[in-house]
Design a protein around this motif. Sequence first.
Motif, short mmCIF file in Angstrom:
data_model
loop_
_atom_site.label_atom_id
_atom_site.label_comp_id
_atom_site.label_asym_id
_atom_site.label_seq_id
_atom_site.Cartn_x
_atom_site.Cartn_y
_atom_site.Cartn_z
N ILE A 192 2.61 8.75 5.85
CA ILE A 192 4.00 9.21 5.72
C ILE A 192 4.59 8.71 4.41
O ILE A 192 5.27 9.45 3.70
N ARG A 193 4.32 7.45 4.10
CA ARG A 193 4.84 6.87 2.85
C ARG A 193 4.33 7.65 1.64
O ARG A 193 5.09 7.97 0.73
N GLU A 194 3.02 7.96 1.63
CA GLU A 194 2.46 8.72 0.51
C GLU A 194 3.06 10.11 0.42
O GLU A 194 3.43 10.56 -0.66
N ARG A 195 3.16 10.78 1.56
CA ARG A 195 3.63 12.17 1.55
C ARG A 195 5.09 12.28 1.11
O ARG A 195 5.46 13.20 0.39
N PHE A 196 5.93 11.34 1.57
CA PHE A 196 7.36 11.43 1.28
C PHE A 196 7.82 10.43 0.22
O PHE A 196 9.02 10.26 0.01
N GLU A 197 6.84 9.78 -0.43
CA GLU A 197 7.12 8.85 -1.51
C GLU A 197 8.15 7.80 -1.11
O GLU A 197 9.15 7.56 -1.79
N LEU A 198 7.90 7.15 0.02
CA LEU A 198 8.80 6.12 0.54
C LEU A 198 8.47 4.77 -0.09
O LEU A 198 7.38 4.56 -0.61
N GLU A 199 9.42 3.86 0.02
CA GLU A 199 9.22 2.49 -0.44
C GLU A 199 8.41 1.73 0.62
O GLU A 199 8.38 2.11 1.79
N LEU A 200 7.80 0.63 0.20
CA LEU A 200 7.01 -0.20 1.10
C LEU A 200 7.86 -0.71 2.27
O LEU A 200 7.40 -0.75 3.41
N GLU A 201 9.12 -1.07 2.01
CA GLU A 201 10.01 -1.56 3.06
C GLU A 201 10.23 -0.50 4.14
O GLU A 201 10.32 -0.81 5.33
N GLU A 202 10.31 0.77 3.72
CA GLU A 202 10.50 1.86 4.68
C GLU A 202 9.24 2.04 5.54
O GLU A 202 9.33 2.29 6.75
N GLU A 203 8.08 1.90 4.93
CA GLU A 203 6.83 1.98 5.67
C GLU A 203 6.76 0.88 6.72
O GLU A 203 6.42 1.11 7.88
N LEU A 204 7.10 -0.35 6.31
CA LEU A 204 7.08 -1.48 7.24
C LEU A 204 8.10 -1.30 8.37
O LEU A 204 7.83 -1.68 9.51
N ALA A 205 9.24 -0.69 8.06
CA ALA A 205 10.25 -0.44 9.09
C ALA A 205 9.74 0.57 10.11
O ALA A 205 9.99 0.42 11.32
#
Length: 189
Positions: A158-171
């Motif tokens: 999801i992080r890769e696809r939507f270019e999220l920050e690491l903090e958002e991935e951890l959340a």
Amino acid sequence: MTCLFFYFKQSDDTKSSMSHMLRSLLAQLTTIDASIVPELYQKCCVVGNSEARQLASLKVWTANLLKSQNSCMIILDGLDECNYTTSGNEARQILDWMTANIIPDAEKDGSRIRLLALGQRDGIVDSALSKYPSIRLDSIGAHLDDICIFARSRASKIRERFELELEEELAIIKKVTMTAKGAFFPRHL
């Protein structure tokens, strides 16, 4: 691979005992492999109707027919709903019979039988299988570990696809893990 299934249901008089399970497994085996029907029919005719329904006969016939399968998976669900008899809970008797007789005897004859036993954690299944150290009884901790691993793998995508920050991935990982509370229902995504 042959796959056999039985679901125990305490409120159903045809799904609560070892003899019900064995009759069901025999019926499934005859459906899968029609060549065993004449042999089983002959055995039933020789002993008569009342003896054919006895647990001892059903055990012998089931054991012999299971050995004739090259590879077999047996799924027993709802073991916590087995009958309680004067000799104890039938779940323990079933598990003891499968693990002490059926699986080892089949392996000696070159067959491969695998057993998947499912039921609520009422202490009976746990204690019956505790003497087998290679068997991992699922626990909430193990489920949480599996959920966390699954959430990490999906959150990374999801992080890769939507270019999220690491903090958002951890959340995302934290929210999924905490919300599931040990209940994990994997789906193909």
